[in-house]
Design an enzyme around this catalytic site. Structure first.
Site, mmCIF file in Angstrom:
data_model
loop_
_atom_site.group_PDB
_atom_site.id
_atom_site.type_symbol
_atom_site.label_atom_id
_atom_site.label_comp_id
_atom_site.label_asym_id
_atom_site.label_seq_id
_atom_site.Cartn_x
_atom_site.Cartn_y
_atom_site.Cartn_z
ATOM 1 N N PHE A 221 8.590 3.753 8.921
ATOM 2 C CA PHE A 221 8.936 3.081 9.813
ATOM 3 C C PHE A 221 9.119 1.484 9.113
ATOM 4 C CE2 PHE A 221 7.578 6.297 12.342
ATOM 5 C CZ PHE A 221 8.536 6.541 13.122
ATOM 6 N N GLY A 222 8.338 1.612 8.116
ATOM 7 C CA GLY A 222 8.345 0.263 6.921
ATOM 8 C C GLY A 222 7.490 0.279 5.619
ATOM 9 N N LEU B 82 0.883 -1.513 0.045
ATOM 10 C CA LEU B 82 0.655 0.229 -0.130
ATOM 11 C C LEU B 82 0.908 1.175 0.191
ATOM 12 C CD1 LEU B 82 -2.414 -1.346 2.436
ATOM 13 C CD2 LEU B 82 -2.835 -1.709 0.336
ATOM 14 N N ALA C 54 5.587 3.045 1.358
ATOM 15 C CA ALA C 54 6.075 2.911 2.520
ATOM 16 C C ALA C 54 6.341 3.808 3.425
ATOM 17 C CB ALA C 54 7.405 2.683 2.078
ATOM 18 N N GLY C 55 5.768 3.546 4.250
ATOM 19 C CA GLY C 55 6.007 5.125 5.503
ATOM 20 C C GLY C 55 7.716 5.027 6.155
ATOM 21 N N ASP D 267 5.461 12.977 13.299
ATOM 22 C CA ASP D 267 5.754 13.045 11.424
ATOM 23 C C ASP D 267 4.765 13.442 11.210
ATOM 24 O OD1 ASP D 267 6.926 12.158 8.859
ATOM 25 O OD2 ASP D 267 7.058 9.916 9.566
#
Ligand SMILES: *[C@@H]1O[C@H](CO)[C@@H](O)[C@H](O)[C@H]1NC(C)=O
Ligand SMILES: *[C@@H]1O[C@H](CO)[C@@H](O)[C@H](O)[C@H]1NC(C)=O
Ligand SMILES: *[C@@H]1O[C@H](CO)[C@@H](O)[C@H](O)[C@H]1NC(C)=O
Ligand SMILES: *[C@@H]1O[C@H](CO)[C@@H](O)[C@H](O)[C@H]1NC(C)=O
Ligand SMILES: *[C@@H]1O[C@H](CO)[C@@H](O)[C@H](O)[C@H]1NC(C)=O
Ligand SMILES: *[C@@H]1O[C@H](CO)[C@@H](O)[C@H](O)[C@H]1NC(C)=O
Ligand SMILES: *[C@@H]1O[C@H](CO)[C@@H](O)[C@H](O)[C@H]1NC(C)=O
Ligand SMILES: *[C@@H]1O[C@H](CO)[C@@H](O)[C@H](O)[C@H]1NC(C)=O
Ligand SMILES: *[C@@H]1O[C@H](CO)[C@@H](O)[C@H](O)[C@H]1NC(C)=O
Ligand SMILES: *[C@@H]1O[C@H](CO)[C@@H](O)[C@H](O)[C@H]1NC(C)=O
Ligand SMILES: *[C@@H]1O[C@H](CO)[C@@H](O)[C@H](O)[C@H]1NC(C)=O
Ligand SMILES: *[C@@H]1O[C@H](CO)[C@@H](O)[C@H](O)[C@H]1NC(C)=O
Length: 848
Positions: A497-498, A492, A494-495, A612
């Site tokens: 943190f992963g 979906l 990629a933020g 963030d």
């Protein structure tokens, strides 16, 4: 002399005595020590004398036959000792004198030439100059009105802090402390008349009515329940010390009174009946109201008098940071209408609670659940509460945490709810034991038939479900998540943190699975953080469903948001049809986001700084409600770890980072405010805050936007798609407010930025705000054109980010110091340093 005449003798005697005493000659007096000596009216219906109200305390006044007071010299507070006397002086004044000789009350009639006094059979004590009345007890009422007495619009009945008046409009009002009117009853709207000199009177048969020259017949206010019944009964209207206005009847000579009508049928509706912070409620065993304190965070002011109210054990000002809102179900705070219209809002229940929590002056709030959706904030010093199972409202009181609820069985817990609690317990026990039984049975079954089967997972899933039902996050196995995401197939996004993958749980619930990277914490700490995140529930926060912690795998399972994130709508190009949000939607998203962040900052026991905030982390559900995601994750990375502030996290949030990030100053909730401000500007404009284009005059968008804002050219800032779709229907005032709030949020000094709670209020228009000062983005304007790029090695950055090193020469360049004066910086060198170092970042962003 026969029996009959013997029977009448005392009666005749009394007539002869009272008749002679009806006229009160100057110089005569009554003593508190001789209670039987009175000045009686001609037929003995009323008399002037002393009444004992306590050990060695007496009141002087006019009493009805039997000892019922209808007028009191000086009111209920004018008590004297047994040495006290009541005099009609030869100078023409009535005086109440204490045993010490001090004058307690004076009719002040000496200069009116009163030469005689009398008490008549209607109960009126009159002073006359010759035959002309100069003063009367009827014209100076205390707390009672009797038949034949005319209560006019200039007069007031007073009892303690309560007062009763007749307005010129014919309205009858009950007022607390001269300021708060808690009962106001006007004439029926069918009465078409403008009154000139209304008079409230009580007819002897027990009918209270307003008469006026303009009214053809008296307007009936109330019938006493025994009206026109009995004989030799006195009816009177009295403002009681409990703040209620009542009609009583008293049979001659009985000395007893019976209540026949009350203005407020519900005593708890009387403002301040239970004192400040006191909660009025009813106890099943009696119809009398009881007063209690909201919770054990309070103590009674006077343990012997529950009506004196309650006080906090710890005052709010002595409780920085841990103030919280105590919830009181079926409770409301009087009065309606509230003192100020600015204390009424149309906001939901959580906003009602929150707005009060974040407002310094608010002490309590009430959210009505009666369909009006109204929220009342109580900002006055005095809070009067009412709790009743039938009240469709919830109230909140600000207290110093933690909340200590009242033990059950106390006055405050009304008997009925106690019953419900008991039932609740029984239900809980039954359900739990049934579940336990089922589990045991299933475990046994599994042991019996499936112990050799490899399909062990089904039980663990059942168990997980049970765990979920109890509110705890579900623990998934890595295999389970691998299966539900189809081997981490559908990514979906990629933020920071992963990566995030779409998954479908065994029960067909669609979820988003986040595979965390770079988590170096131990399992226990991770679980603790997960517990914190999952216990953080808010309408505008993405819900954590479960987690996985297996070996080095750390995954979080969130509810799936159908409409993905805000950025996909804001920054989509015009040809991508369908991906467009109208203004109403955008405003709701901005407000929802602000509420979600406020909850993180100000509601949870330990404040969570998101760190963030950006459009990518604002998800939208089916109805385009904003849901903030990724909160609480910053904590998972060791905050003391220097790498936390290195390029890695900087890169992910370019454009949204507050200057203090790069200056190595403390990161506080105000850092989130900065990021939110950027999101707000982007929501209005549909452009990235660091965008540079022809249209923005080759300046960074925020810099250019502030210039346009200063020129009152707000339309230039607004997303062109909004202008072309909504056209002239756009609420420009609301838009201007949002932009203004945005500029407040991106102030350079954290202290100048509003709190998130304040932001919510400003967005809602609850709090007015001034024009924002020049935000920091403008101070960089001169540098935005430079082609300095942030080098990809962290060392270049860290040169500018020592905690206490002296400012490098760059900081004192003419450009920065010139504008530095605009925002009076308390940490001058630090501020310059921030500006210098973050300019690097922002110029990089602009160039990108
Ligand atoms: C005065 O009242 C007392 C009781 O309070 C009574 O015993 C006494 O007889 C009364 N005196 C007269 C003169 O009525
Ligand atoms: C009258 O004097 C008594 C003590 O003798 C005192 O308690 C009381 O307060 C005084 N009343 C007033 C109204 O001053
Ligand atoms: C009392 O009444 C008389 C006659 O009506 C009048 O002359 C006198 O001024 C009055 N006294 C005062 C003090 O008003
Ligand atoms: C006393 O006088 C008043 C007024 O004249 C009258 O209404 C009342 O009935 C009388 N009471 C007695 C007991 O005579
Ligand atoms: C009350 O008002 C009526 C008429 O409005 C009047 O006749 C009567 O004398 C008044 N009573 C008193 C005690 O002032
Ligand atoms: C009552 O009003 C007065 C001013 O009129 C104010 O000083 C006082 O604090 C009020 N009392 C309470 C309990 O609020
Ligand atoms: C009089 O009472 C009515 C309600 O009965 C209220 O609507 C009105 O505002 C009141 N008027 C005044 C002047 O208080
Ligand atoms: C006003 O009074 C009339 C008759 O007196 C009654 O029918 C009507 O219901 C009343 N209206 C209100 C609002 O009380
Ligand atoms: C009362 O006053 C209002 C405005 O002052 C006027 O419109 C109305 O006609 C008056 N009503 C009567 C019955 O005089
Ligand atoms: C209810 O009120 C009665 C008398 O007013 C009192 O004795 C009783 O303790 C009260 N019950 C509770 C649960 O407070
Ligand atoms: C499916 O299970 C998850 C957790 O295991 C739970 O959050 C969700 O509400 C469940 N969905 C349904 C429709 O029961
Ligand atoms: C710094 O700026 C001020 C006014 O902004 C100007 O007067 C001064 O000459 C400048 N100094 C340098 C060194 O450029």
């Amino acid at each position: 002399m026969n029996f009959r005449s013997l029977f009448f003798l005392p009666f005749l005697l009394s007539i002869s005595i009272t008749f002679t005493a009806a006229q009160i000659s100057p110089g005569s007096s009554l003593s508190a020590a001789e209670l039987n000596r009175t000045w009686a009216s001609p037929n003995g219906t009323f008399s002037v004398g002393f009444t004992q109200v306590g050990p060695n305390s007496f009141l002087a006044g006019v009493n009805y036959n039997g000892g019922v007071p209808i007028w009191t010299a000086g009111g209920a507070s004018a008590v004297v000792d047994s040495g006290g006397s009541f005099r009609f002086t030869s100078a023409g004044s009535l005086l109440l004198v204490n045993g010490s000789g001090s004058t307690v009350w004076d009719s002040n009639t000496a200069r009116l030439g009163a030469s005689s006094a009398s008490i008549d059979d209607s109960g009126n004590l009159v002073l006359r100059n010759g035959s002309r009345p100069v003063w009367s007890s009827f014209a100076n009422p205390t707390d009672t009105v009797v038949p034949a007495q005319n209560f006019t619009s200039g007069q007031t009945l007073v009892s303690g802090v309560y007062s009763f008046r007749l307005l010129n409009t014919g309205n009858l009002t009950l007022t607390w402390n001269g300021s708060i009117t808690y009962w106001n009853q006007g004439l029926n709207s069918s009465v078409d008349s403008n009154l000139t000199s209304p008079i409230l009177g009580l007819q002897p048969i027990g009918v209270a009515a307003i008469s006026d020259p303009t009214l053809r017949s008296p307007y009936i206010v109330a019938y006493s329940s025994d009206y026109a019944e009995g004989s030799d009964i006195l009816r009177f209207l009295k403002l009681d010390s409990d703040g209620n206005l009542r009609i009583y009847s008293s049979a001659r000579g009985s000395g007893t009174t019976t209540m026949r009508w009350a203005a407020l049928t519900d005593q708890c509706q009387v403002f301040g009946y239970c004192g400040n912070m006191g909660i009025c409620s009813y106890n099943v065993t009696s119809s009398n109201p009881v007063c209690g304190c909201p919770s054990q965070n309070f103590e009674p002011v006077d343990p012997n008098d529950s009506r004196k109210g309650c006080r906090r054990k710890v005052e709010i000002q002595d409780c920085p940071g841990s103030a919280t809102m105590l919830e009181l179900d079926h409770a409301r705070f009087l009065t309606y209408q509230p003192e100020l219209s600015s204390q009424v809002f149309w906001v939901g229940i959580s906003a009602c609670r929150l707005n009060c929590l974040v407002s310094g002056s608010c002490l309590a709030s009430t959210s009505l659940a009666d369909g009006t959706g109204l929220c009342y904030l109580k900002t006055s010093e005095f809070v009067s509460g009412y709790q009743n199972p039938s009240l469709p409202s919830t109230s909140y009181v600000k207290v110093c945490g933690p909340i200590q609820p009242n033990p059950t069985g106390q006055i405050e817990v009304v008997g009925q709810s106690k019953g419900w609690k008991m039932k609740g317990w029984i239900v809980a026990v039954v359900v739990l034991s049934t579940l336990a039984g089922l589990i045991a049975a299933e475990a046994g079954l599994w042991w019996w038939c499936c112990r050799h089967s490899p399909n062990f997972g089904s039980l663990s899933a059942q168990y997980a479900l049970l765990e979920y039902a109890s509110g705890a996050p579900v623990q998934f196995s890595y295999k389970e998540l691998q299966r539900s995401t189809n081997g981490f197939k559908e990514k979906l996004g990629a933020g920071g943190f992963g990566a995030v993958y779409k998954g479908i749980l065994a029960n067909k619930t669609v979820v988003a699975v986040k595979q965390l990277e770079g988590i170096e914490q131990g399992e226990r700490q991770f679980r603790m953080e997960v517990a914190t995140i999952s216990s953080t529930h808010h309408l505008n926060l993405v819900r954590l469903i479960g987690f996985c912690s297996e070996g080095r795998h750390r995954l979080l399972v969130y509810e799936f948001m159908k409409n993905s994130s805000l950025d996909s709508f804001l920054f989509s190009t015009e040809d991508q049809s369908g991906k467009f949000l109208n203004w109403g939607c955008r405003f709701n998203i901005a407000l929802g986001t602000a509420r979600g962040i406020t909850y993180l900052h100000e509601e949870c026991r330990d404040c969570i700084v998101h760190c963030d905030i950006k459009p990518e982390n604002i998800l939208l559900d089916d109805n385009f409600n904003a849901k903030v995601s990724d909160f609480g994750l910053a904590k998972l990375i060791n905050p003391k770890d220097h790498r936390y502030r290195t390029l890695k996290s900087v890169r992910g949030t370019r454009g949204y980072l507050a200057p203090e990030w790069l200056a190595n100053l403390p990161i506080t909730s105000k850092s989130d405010v900065y990021s939110y401000g950027m999101v707000l500007l982007e929501t209005v404009s549909g452009r990235r805050n660091f965008e540079v284009s022809e249209q923005t005059n080759m300046k960074k968008f925020t810099v250019w936007a502030y210039e346009e804002f200063e020129k009152d050219n707000v339309r230039a800032i607004v997303d062109r798609r909004l202008l072309s779709t909504n056209g002239d229907d756009l609420d420009m005032e609301q838009i201007t407010r949002l932009i203004g709030v945005g500029f407040w949020c991106i102030q350079e000094q954290p202290s100048q930025r509003p709190t998130m709670g304040k932001v919510v209020q400003m967005l809602e228009g609850i709090t007015e705000f001034e024009r924002p000062p020049v935000p920091r983005v403008v101070t960089e304007g001169s540098m935005s054109g430079t082609s300095m790029t942030m080098s990809s090695n962290a060392s270049a950055l860290s040169t500018f980010a020592p905690t206490s090193a002296p400012a490098p020469s760059l900081a004192s360049s003419n450009n920065t110091s010139a504008v530095g004066g605009a925002s009076s910086s308390p940490v001058a060198s630090g501020g310059d340093l921030e500006r210098a170092s973050s300019s690097l970042l922002h110029s990089d962003a602009g160039a990108a």
